[in-house]
Design a protein around this motif. Sequence first.
Motif: not given
Length: 125
Positions: A30, A98, A100
């Motif tokens: 991410r 990865d 959040i």
Amino acid sequence: QVQLMESGGGSVQAGGSLRLSCAASGYGYRFMGWFRQAPGKEREGVASIFTTTGATYSANSVKGRFTISRDNTVNTLYLQMNNVKPEDTAIYYCAAGDMIIANQNSLKATYYRFWGQGTQVTVSS
């Protein structure tokens, strides 16, 4: 599995420029970032970028001098370093995460799961 490979390090005189590259393989991360570690010091977050929004964040010590960017077509992360200073001397690492996370946490190494081997940057006065 994500693999990261840095390149572009070297020696440069103060006031000069250097561009680091990080070739990434794999998907699912991410955010990506550049970190550095000087001898006897802790690893420091330099700049980060979120892969979906393109939002970037930089440490105060490099704002206005370093720029992080990413070319999605070749899955490569960059760090453009301008007006470098002797205190920028360090091993520079590329990293990807990865989880959040909140945007303000993207310069913290603890949130990154994948790391490159590092590339040495030496700035002479």
